[in-house]
Write a protein that holds these residues in place. Structure first.
Motif, PDB file in Angstrom:
ATOM      1  N   VAL A   1       0.836  -1.200   0.000  1.00  0.00           N
ATOM      2  CA  VAL A   1       0.000   0.000   0.000  1.00  0.00           C
ATOM      3  C   VAL A   1       0.872   1.251   0.000  1.00  0.00           C
ATOM      4  N   TRP A   2       2.011   1.171   0.704  1.00  0.00           N
ATOM      5  CA  TRP A   2       2.940   2.306   0.702  1.00  0.00           C
ATOM      6  C   TRP A   2       3.450   2.573  -0.714  1.00  0.00           C
ATOM      7  N   VAL A   3       3.844   1.502  -1.425  1.00  0.00           N
ATOM      8  CA  VAL A   3       4.321   1.658  -2.807  1.00  0.00           C
ATOM      9  C   VAL A   3       3.219   2.251  -3.684  1.00  0.00           C
ATOM     10  N   ASN A   4       1.995   1.706  -3.554  1.00  0.00           N
ATOM     11  CA  ASN A   4       0.899   2.191  -4.389  1.00  0.00           C
ATOM     12  C   ASN A   4       0.519   3.629  -4.056  1.00  0.00           C
ATOM     13  N   HIS A   5       0.557   3.968  -2.747  1.00  0.00           N
ATOM     14  CA  HIS A   5       0.231   5.329  -2.329  1.00  0.00           C
ATOM     15  C   HIS A   5       1.207   6.313  -2.960  1.00  0.00           C
ATOM     16  N   HIS A   6       2.474   5.926  -2.961  1.00  0.00           N
ATOM     17  CA  HIS A   6       3.483   6.774  -3.580  1.00  0.00           C
ATOM     18  C   HIS A   6       3.188   6.984  -5.068  1.00  0.00           C
ATOM     19  N   ALA A   7       2.865   5.866  -5.760  1.00  0.00           N
ATOM     20  CA  ALA A   7       2.584   5.963  -7.203  1.00  0.00           C
ATOM     21  C   ALA A   7       1.379   6.875  -7.446  1.00  0.00           C
ATOM     22  N   LEU A   8       0.352   6.762  -6.569  1.00  0.00           N
ATOM     23  CA  LEU A   8      -0.854   7.585  -6.707  1.00  0.00           C
ATOM     24  C   LEU A   8      -0.529   9.063  -6.510  1.00  0.00           C
ATOM     25  N   VAL A   9       0.181   9.357  -5.426  1.00  0.00           N
ATOM     26  CA  VAL A   9       0.445  10.753  -5.083  1.00  0.00           C
ATOM     27  C   VAL A   9       1.308  11.421  -6.155  1.00  0.00           C
ATOM     28  N   GLN A  10       2.171  10.621  -6.786  1.00  0.00           N
ATOM     29  CA  GLN A  10       3.005  11.138  -7.876  1.00  0.00           C
ATOM     30  C   GLN A  10       2.192  11.746  -9.001  1.00  0.00           C
ATOM     31  N   THR A  11       0.946  11.284  -9.176  1.00  0.00           N
ATOM     32  CA  THR A  11       0.158  11.749 -10.317  1.00  0.00           C
ATOM     33  C   THR A  11      -0.739  12.929  -9.957  1.00  0.00           C
ATOM     34  N   ILE A  12      -0.692  13.357  -8.679  1.00  0.00           N
ATOM     35  CA  ILE A  12      -1.566  14.459  -8.255  1.00  0.00           C
ATOM     36  C   ILE A  12      -1.023  15.795  -8.739  1.00  0.00           C
ATOM     37  N   ALA A  13      -1.899  16.576  -9.344  1.00  0.00           N
ATOM     38  CA  ALA A  13      -1.481  17.918  -9.740  1.00  0.00           C
ATOM     39  C   ALA A  13      -1.694  18.906  -8.588  1.00  0.00           C
ATOM     40  N   SER A  14      -2.821  18.787  -7.896  1.00  0.00           N
ATOM     41  CA  SER A  14      -3.055  19.674  -6.751  1.00  0.00           C
ATOM     42  C   SER A  14      -3.852  18.932  -5.694  1.00  0.00           C
ATOM     43  N   VAL A  15      -3.579  19.267  -4.438  1.00  0.00           N
ATOM     44  CA  VAL A  15      -4.238  18.602  -3.316  1.00  0.00           C
ATOM     45  C   VAL A  15      -5.394  19.479  -2.849  1.00  0.00           C
ATOM     46  N   ASP A  16      -6.616  18.984  -2.944  1.00  0.00           N
ATOM     47  CA  ASP A  16      -7.738  19.768  -2.412  1.00  0.00           C
ATOM     48  C   ASP A  16      -8.216  19.146  -1.100  1.00  0.00           C
ATOM     49  N   ARG A  17      -9.201  19.810  -0.477  1.00  0.00           N
ATOM     50  CA  ARG A  17      -9.634  19.381   0.852  1.00  0.00           C
ATOM     51  C   ARG A  17     -10.298  18.001   0.820  1.00  0.00           C
ATOM     52  N   THR A  18     -10.997  17.693  -0.273  1.00  0.00           N
ATOM     53  CA  THR A  18     -11.632  16.375  -0.373  1.00  0.00           C
ATOM     54  C   THR A  18     -10.578  15.267  -0.377  1.00  0.00           C
ATOM     55  N   LEU A  19      -9.515  15.500  -1.136  1.00  0.00           N
ATOM     56  CA  LEU A  19      -8.448  14.508  -1.205  1.00  0.00           C
ATOM     57  C   LEU A  19      -7.777  14.329   0.163  1.00  0.00           C
ATOM     58  N   LEU A  20      -7.561  15.451   0.861  1.00  0.00           N
ATOM     59  CA  LEU A  20      -6.993  15.373   2.208  1.00  0.00           C
ATOM     60  C   LEU A  20      -7.884  14.548   3.120  1.00  0.00           C
ATOM     61  N   PHE A  21      -9.209  14.772   3.014  1.00  0.00           N
ATOM     62  CA  PHE A  21     -10.150  14.042   3.858  1.00  0.00           C
ATOM     63  C   PHE A  21     -10.121  12.554   3.523  1.00  0.00           C
ATOM     64  N   LEU A  22     -10.135  12.224   2.218  1.00  0.00           N
ATOM     65  CA  LEU A  22     -10.086  10.813   1.813  1.00  0.00           C
ATOM     66  C   LEU A  22      -8.778  10.170   2.272  1.00  0.00           C
ATOM     67  N   ASN A  23      -7.695  10.939   2.217  1.00  0.00           N
ATOM     68  CA  ASN A  23      -6.406  10.407   2.667  1.00  0.00           C
ATOM     69  C   ASN A  23      -6.432  10.135   4.179  1.00  0.00           C
ATOM     70  N   LEU A  24      -7.112  11.004   4.937  1.00  0.00           N
ATOM     71  CA  LEU A  24      -7.241  10.764   6.381  1.00  0.00           C
ATOM     72  C   LEU A  24      -8.057   9.498   6.647  1.00  0.00           C
ATOM     73  N   VAL A  25      -9.133   9.308   5.889  1.00  0.00           N
ATOM     74  CA  VAL A  25      -9.943   8.095   6.057  1.00  0.00           C
ATOM     75  C   VAL A  25      -9.089   6.864   5.733  1.00  0.00           C
ATOM     76  N   PHE A  26      -8.308   6.968   4.669  1.00  0.00           N
ATOM     77  CA  PHE A  26      -7.393   5.880   4.305  1.00  0.00           C
ATOM     78  C   PHE A  26      -6.430   5.581   5.461  1.00  0.00           C
ATOM     79  N   LEU A  27      -5.834   6.626   6.041  1.00  0.00           N
ATOM     80  CA  LEU A  27      -4.887   6.416   7.143  1.00  0.00           C
ATOM     81  C   LEU A  27      -5.591   5.873   8.390  1.00  0.00           C
TER      82      LEU A  27
END
Lengths: 197, 197, 197, 197
Positions: free
Chosen positions: A59-85
């Motif tokens: 999951v760490w490897v995949n999370h890294h690959a995912l985050v690499q493709t992000i152009a900008s971090v919005d509040r929804t993404l932050l919230f989803l990332n918190l739920v993931f964590l």
């Protein structure tokens, strides 16, 4: 928020969670029978440690690959990332509970294994939600090709399905459910693609 | 995946593991006899803490030196690094178990010491495998000279051999096995080369 | 090795150690008398947490200031930094033991407080050794002025002396020794200089 | 001190604290009744985990936004940040204590809930003090508009007020106080603004 700090915080949480997994390995100590026997009776903890370690590692490897493709971090993404964590942080607890009850049989083993499956499903589901949100918002550095998107979604669906099947199988046989989760995590770690490609 | 993130995640796991070592030092507390006596009876925990702390500390330095030479991170290297971290995370557990049984004598002390040796061997072996894979793939920034390679391999072999000998000696005398591991870790920390040179 | 990675690893160890301090605050739970009373009897733990938290916090600030002046990291500095971290990681254990025995009186309280003082002395001493080695090797970005060096050394000496006095006083009165350590840490945190200047 | 290292250290402390929250979820294990029943009786722990996880998560986002606006880090800000982290590190302890006593009723539940509220109030208050100090010193990259400042202060005041009300309500009904804290944290996470804007 920059991608860098999202990544640094998530990395730290993943690193602490993966290290806390080993806290559950402690044996009873002197006075609880021969050490060899204690270690032998403890085998579910070692198997559970192995599987959960690789699940968090992948999951760490995949999370890294995912985050690499992000152009900008919005509040929804932050919230989803918190739920993931939130689900990642539950893994040491769910792993310990599952290992404690695995060989007890009966309803307890079923409940413990289902709990483990639900935590993994929640982790996988929130990870997929992050990916879905990024596609919806178009927040990817480079537009992913239709084939790439389809490949990723089918990988997510396979993982989510495997955990669902494991939750269902848990009510028939807890060890069989564990085997399904172990196979799914080893199949996803054996995938041949280099990360970042 | 970039070298930087591989390093950051590995660093965090190493840092948490090295700090968790101290959790095993706790004494029984009031009602378990005089504190001085408790601390005295606890000496194997302090020796074990000292040795494991420097083993993880040296591995951190060596890991950094290794990662510095990586030109690109592929999935095999990521997997080997996860296996390496899997053994690192086991060190606090193996250290605590070894310290608990060291002065008990008999089969339990032998098993506990062998377990400690096996975890260290696994850590050293997976570290050597990372280095071997990098040489095989040619994934090093600068081609290492034949002499440098030979020096590194002979260092690895010496460490792996020392742990193997310690595992064997554990079945004769657990404290002697610990002395071998302690000597090996202090000899590798005393090596004169500056890191990065 | 780059300064950056030395700093990142040390920061992570300091951060984990400072957070583990709070593990010692847990009360007995339901069935151990009224919560208010439990918290009241637990006051040494809260005072100890407060003091140790600020000691680690200040050391983190000072460590950062020290590392900022390093021109190159050699193996001796790495080793001294590991010794420094070895004592930092012992702080949660020494804090918990000290808090457990502080109000017991007698020899146990003296031993527990002296142990706490020795760990702090070891941390301060290894930190001073890092600074001494850097001056000896000339490994500072900018030559420090004679006045700056003298000021830093007198600060170190004051801290080392305070801990030594505390260790001695511990054998007369443990709470008085704790007061000395608390005063020393609050005086060093109240110093008016901005970091990095 | 650079903003970067202040951020890295604070992130690490927040990441360890958020992960330690899950240590309190462990059930009694085999021999303590059916697992399903144990999990059911444990519900306050799960609710408490959920609320504290999001409180720390949101504080992490806000801390990042705050640090982004810092032009220079002075010793007062470092000290206030340490006080802020001191309360953050107390959250796992306060959460565990609150969850243990929540359903016990009586004075114990009131004290446990008030303790939780006081820790959150301390965290929020020290965070507000950091912001106030930065405005006072003018240590912000860009002067904030009067409207932006007023909006931030009213957000802080609302949070501080909610925690104060929760502390008061705790002495009437602990679960009601928890509901207020949960509502406040979900309302602050639902706020529509993208971070960094």
């Amino acid at each position: 928020m920059s991608r860098g700090r999202l990544e640094a915080f998530s990395d730290a949480v993943l690193a602490v969670a993966i290290t806390l997994l080993a806290l559950n390995l402690a044996v009873g100590g002197p006075g609880h029978g021969s050490l060899l026997r204690q270690l032998g009776q403890h085998w579910p903890s070692f198997v559970a440690y192995l599987i959960s370690f690789f699940i968090i590692g992948i999951v760490w490897v995949n999370h890294h690959a995912l985050v690499q493709t992000i152009a900008s971090v919005d509040r929804t993404l932050l919230f989803l990332n918190l739920v993931f964590l939130l689900f990642v942080v539950l893994i040491p607890f769910a792993t310990a509970t599952m290992a404690q009850y695995l060989t007890r049989g009966g309803q307890d083993a079923q409940v413990a294994m289902a709990l483990y499956g639900v935590v993994l499903e929640g982790m996988g589901g929130s990870f997929a939600a992050m990916f879905g949100w990024m596609l919806y918002r178009g927040a990817t550095y480079e537009a992913l090709s239709r084939e790439a998107r389809r490949a990723i979604w089918s990988r997510f669906s396979l993982g989510a399905l495997a955990y669902l099947v494991a939750i269902a199988v848990a009510f028939v046989s807890a060890p069989a459910a564990l085997a399904i989760i172990g196979l799914e995590s080893s199949s996803s770690s054996a995938e041949g693609r280099d990360p970042g490609q």
